[in-house]
Design a protein around this motif. Structure first.
Motif, mmCIF file in Angstrom:
data_model
loop_
_atom_site.group_PDB
_atom_site.id
_atom_site.type_symbol
_atom_site.label_atom_id
_atom_site.label_comp_id
_atom_site.label_asym_id
_atom_site.label_seq_id
_atom_site.Cartn_x
_atom_site.Cartn_y
_atom_site.Cartn_z
ATOM 1 N N HIS A 101 63.573 20.424 57.917
ATOM 2 C CA HIS A 101 63.030 19.768 56.722
ATOM 3 C C HIS A 101 62.245 18.514 57.094
ATOM 4 O O HIS A 101 62.181 17.555 56.321
ATOM 5 N N LYS A 130 63.285 5.250 47.572
ATOM 6 C CA LYS A 130 63.539 6.500 48.295
ATOM 7 C C LYS A 130 65.011 6.891 48.246
ATOM 8 O O LYS A 130 65.885 6.033 48.224
ATOM 9 N N LEU A 132 64.218 17.067 47.923
ATOM 10 C CA LEU A 132 65.139 17.756 48.813
ATOM 11 C C LEU A 132 66.568 17.249 48.599
ATOM 12 O O LEU A 132 66.797 16.051 48.415
ATOM 13 N N LEU A 154 64.596 10.018 52.808
ATOM 14 C CA LEU A 154 63.594 11.010 52.432
ATOM 15 C C LEU A 154 62.299 10.331 52.005
ATOM 16 O O LEU A 154 62.269 9.132 51.698
ATOM 17 N N ASN A 155 61.224 11.098 51.983
ATOM 18 C CA ASN A 155 59.965 10.583 51.445
ATOM 19 C C ASN A 155 60.140 10.295 49.957
ATOM 20 O O ASN A 155 60.961 10.927 49.282
ATOM 21 N N GLU A 191 59.216 17.640 57.200
ATOM 22 C CA GLU A 191 58.115 17.155 56.351
ATOM 23 C C GLU A 191 58.629 16.394 55.136
ATOM 24 O O GLU A 191 57.869 15.669 54.483
ATOM 25 N N GLU A 192 59.904 16.543 54.820
ATOM 26 C CA GLU A 192 60.494 15.858 53.667
ATOM 27 C C GLU A 192 61.143 14.519 54.043
ATOM 28 O O GLU A 192 61.503 13.733 53.166
ATOM 29 N N ASN A 228 58.634 10.927 47.176
ATOM 30 C CA ASN A 228 58.478 11.978 46.164
ATOM 31 C C ASN A 228 59.272 13.246 46.477
ATOM 32 O O ASN A 228 59.159 14.240 45.758
ATOM 33 N N SER A 229 60.071 13.216 47.523
ATOM 34 C CA SER A 229 60.836 14.405 47.913
ATOM 35 C C SER A 229 61.954 14.689 46.905
ATOM 36 O O SER A 229 62.600 13.780 46.394
#
Length: 331
Positions: free
Chosen positions: A295, A8, A261, A255-256, A297-298, A258-259
């Motif tokens: 943000h 991540k 951002l 961050l997640n 959700e990210e 696969n993000s």
């Protein structure tokens, strides 16, 4: 600690305070100041030096590549080629191919974290031998620090030491330096993928788990060591000039996986207020938390480290992803 690969991306900041101390001196021995407005600043090198020192002193099983190594007579420091051979326990660098050098470099935690420019002299076996130079983009990028306080002054003391003439030492009355940083594991894992592809074409894998020379990528263990170092390295190093230099605040936004951002510099969202009449110093991070919530959700987690007895944090703690920890507690 876990050897699980860490994948991540992380954004964050570390605040280092200096009270009657010299956190990062220029070549004249003065606390570094911007020529444009005279404000204090510190280089990324000063902070990474403290981190390497902390790791070297507290994690004896971890190899630290970029450090001073003296020759057998303890007179001069060795060159890059000799340092590589000593640290990686290599008999002769000239006998290695470039693809064999990289795994040995990544066996050192500071190379896995901060990268390396490896360009040793006298490393070729013959004139026609391949170039041994390697540049590894660091997984962890640390920015120059700015001072959030902005009202500190510089003073100079004259000192007299045995066997020397009168000298001087300069310090800052007070500064609160904020280093922003980012962590991108792909900076290192991309090397792994590239080498694996090349070796697969030759039907020979350099990256077999059982092989001694396998290329190491960022692990959860590395991240834990990094956090412990970022949170404590400044306080841990206690010299005369750096007495009064301490860690004050750390923020990690993970961050997640696969993000994609990207986050801006956190210093833009944080304000510092000096405590008066016995009150604690405070950091207002409400602007940062408000921005991060947009943000949500990210974001996987927001970890904040500080010492509650010494510092006040101002923010709306309604975000369930925020976790608060004591700055001195190691993972």
């Amino acid at each position: 600690m876990s050897s699980t690969e860490f994948k991540k991306r992380v954004y964050g900041c570390v605040v280092v305070k200096a009270v009657n101390a010299n956190y990062n001196a220029d070549f004249n021995g003065l606390p570094r100041r911007l020529k444009s407005d005279g404000s204090f600043y510190a280089t990324d090198k000063s902070f990474k030096w403290l981190v390497r020192n902390y790791i070297k002193k507290n994690y004896e099983n971890e190899k630290v590549f970029f450090r001073k190594i003296y020759d057998d007579k303890f007179v001069d420091t060795v060159d890059l080629k000799k340092a590589f051979e000593l640290i990686t326990e290599t008999t002769e660098l000239k006998d290695l191919k470039k693809k064999d050098i990289l795994p040995k470099l990544t066996d050192c935690i500071d190379v896995r974290l901060f990268g390396a420019v490896f360009s040793p002299e006298n490393a070729k076996k013959t004139k026609s031998d391949e170039n041994k130079s390697i540049s590894v983009h660091g997984v962890v990028q640390v920015n120059h620090a700015i001072d959030l306080f902005g009202r500190g002054k510089v003073y100079t003391d004259e000192i007299l030491a045995p066997f020397t003439s009168i000298g001087s030492m300069s310090k800052a009355t007070e500064a609160h330096y904020i280093h922003n940083f980012s962590i991108n594991p792909k900076n290192l894992s991309s090397w792994k993928n590239a080498i694996k592809k090349e070796e697969d074409e030759k039907e020979k894998s350099l990256l077999d788990d059982g092989k001694e020379n396998s290329l190491k990528v960022l692990s959860q263990s590395d991240i834990n060591i990094l956090k412990n170092s970022f949170n404590n390295a400044a306080t841990f190093y206690d010299s005369h000039s750096k007495s009064g230099v301490e860690n004050e605040l750390s923020i990690y936004v993970t961050l997640n996986e696969n993000s994609i951002l990207t986050l801006p510099n956190f210093a833009q969202f944080i304000t510092f207020k000096k405590g008066e009449n016995g009150e604690k110093n405070s950091f207002d991070i409400s602007g940062l938390i408000k921005y991060l919530t947009k943000h949500d959700e990210e974001i996987a987690s927001i970890d904040i480290y500080y010492i509650e007895e010494l510092t006040t944090l101002v923010f709306d703690n309604q975000n369930s992803k925020i976790k608060i920890f004591d700055l001195t507690k190691t993972i």
